[in-house]
Write an enzyme that holds these catalytic residues in place. Structure first.
Site, short mmCIF file in Angstrom:
data_model
loop_
_atom_site.label_atom_id
_atom_site.label_comp_id
_atom_site.label_asym_id
_atom_site.label_seq_id
_atom_site.Cartn_x
_atom_site.Cartn_y
_atom_site.Cartn_z
N ARG A 122 -6.75 2.68 11.63
CA ARG A 122 -6.43 1.30 12.00
C ARG A 122 -7.52 0.71 12.90
NH1 ARG A 122 -1.06 1.60 10.24
NH2 ARG A 122 0.35 0.11 11.14
N LYS A 137 0.82 -1.21 0.00
CA LYS A 137 0.00 0.00 0.00
C LYS A 137 0.86 1.27 0.00
CE LYS A 137 -1.42 -0.38 4.86
NZ LYS A 137 -0.12 -0.08 5.39
N ARG A 139 13.90 -2.52 8.35
CA ARG A 139 13.23 -1.72 9.37
C ARG A 139 13.18 -2.55 10.65
NH1 ARG A 139 7.54 0.37 7.06
NH2 ARG A 139 6.87 -0.48 9.03
N ARG A 163 12.26 -7.09 2.50
CA ARG A 163 12.01 -5.65 2.44
C ARG A 163 13.12 -4.87 3.15
NH1 ARG A 163 6.36 -2.65 3.99
NH2 ARG A 163 6.97 -2.75 6.18
N ARG A 221 2.77 -7.79 14.21
CA ARG A 221 2.05 -6.77 13.44
C ARG A 221 0.92 -7.39 12.62
NH1 ARG A 221 6.39 -3.97 10.03
NH2 ARG A 221 4.82 -2.44 9.51
P1 AMP Z 1 3.05 1.31 9.37
O1 AMP Z 1 4.26 1.92 8.73
O2 AMP Z 1 1.75 1.87 8.85
O3 AMP Z 1 3.09 -0.20 9.36
O4 AMP Z 1 3.09 1.76 10.92
C1 AMP Z 1 4.18 1.44 11.74
C2 AMP Z 1 3.74 1.50 13.19
O5 AMP Z 1 3.27 2.81 13.53
C3 AMP Z 1 2.59 0.57 13.56
O6 AMP Z 1 3.04 -0.76 13.83
C4 AMP Z 1 2.03 1.26 14.80
O7 AMP Z 1 2.87 1.04 15.93
C5 AMP Z 1 2.16 2.73 14.43
N1 AMP Z 1 0.98 3.27 13.73
C6 AMP Z 1 0.93 3.77 12.46
N2 AMP Z 1 -0.30 4.19 12.15
C7 AMP Z 1 -1.06 3.95 13.23
C8 AMP Z 1 -2.45 4.15 13.53
N3 AMP Z 1 -3.30 4.67 12.62
N4 AMP Z 1 -2.90 3.78 14.76
C9 AMP Z 1 -2.07 3.25 15.67
N5 AMP Z 1 -0.76 3.02 15.47
C10 AMP Z 1 -0.25 3.37 14.26
#
Ligand code: AMP
Length: 226
Positions: A100, A25, A169, A136, A180
């Site tokens: 989320r 995404k 990462r 990745r 996750r």
């Molecule tokens: P992502 O890059 O979108 O996978 O986000 C990385 C991390 O940021 C996630 O595993 C959460 O810890 C935090 N995070 C990002 N967006 C949100 C959200 N909308 N609500 C809660 N935690 C978030």
């Protein structure tokens, strides 16, 4: 955010991309942002940036990010609300990583009022995700996310675009990925059900090549903008 029109006078392109970590995404969000000249708003990237910069926000969320758990709804909602009133969202935005939870989705509905929001789920099975996350890497200079040839490749190698270091990462480590994914399955289903009845919701098969996914995603957006 809601009243202004895009350069071609059509409605703003307000897009929400949903999908498991590693579904592509982020890649699709970058393409949409370029195509429609709208900002790509990745809440994960905003939070990681805050951690890197050592801001108050970064210190607040660092442990949560490292564990792969979710940051609280109020904090996330305030962060997105503040971002969506920035002038660069006048022609629309691509939200990546938000909402989320159903609480976040309801808060976003309230922020947007009557403005059209297109919600696209990029669907990829867990087994494929685990495989993708193993390869990745992110460049520590240009921040581009890329895939290395095999999962057992050393953690650091030069970025083919800028020569920076490609690094895994921290939250792409296999244990964190599993956490996750479990978090995603727990929270995403109710969010998807929140949006599914809407005519502006679409599911796209994310296992195809990124170029094909991009074509399907753009077709959905164009259909809704007619
Ligand atoms: P992502 O890059 O979108 O996978 O986000 C990385 C991390 O940021 C996630 O595993 C959460 O810890 C935090 N995070 C990002 N967006 C949100 C959200 N909308 N609500 C809660 N935690 C978030």
């Amino acid at each position: 955010m809601t009243q202004s029109t895009s350069p071609d006078s059509r409605a703003p392109v307000n897009v929400v991309l949903i999908g498991p970590p590693g579904s592509g995404k982020g890649t699709q969000a970058v393409r949409l942002a370029e195509r429609y000249r709208i900002p790509h708003i990745s809440t994960g990237e905003i939070l990681r940036g805050a951690v890197r910069a050592g801001t108050n926000l970064g210190r607040q969320v660092a442990d949560t990010l490292a564990k792969g758990s979710l940051v609280g709804d109020d904090l996330m909602t305030d962060l997105v609300r503040a971002r969506l009133v920035e002038p660069d969202t006048s022609a629309g935005f691509v939200l990546d990583g938000f909402p989320r939870t159903v609480a976040q989705a309801s808060a976003l509905d309230a922020m947007l009022g009557r403005a059209v929001m297109m919600v696209i789920l990029i669907d990829v099975a867990d087994a494929e995700i685990v495989c993708r996350m193993g390869t990745r890497r992110v460049c520590d200079a240009c921040r581009l996310t890329q895939s290395v040839a095999d999962a057992f490749h050393p953690d650091t190698e030069p970025c083919p675009y800028c020569g920076g270091n490609l690094k895994r990462r921290p939250d792409d480590e296999p244990d964190t990925v599993r956490h996750r994914l479990a978090t995603y399955s727990e929270y995403a289903t109710p969010v998807i059900e929140h949006y599914r009845p809407r005519a502006t919701f679409a599911v796209v098969d994310g296992v195809q090549h990124a170029d094909k996914v991009a074509v399907v995603v753009a077709a959905h957006i164009e259909r809704l903008r007619l």
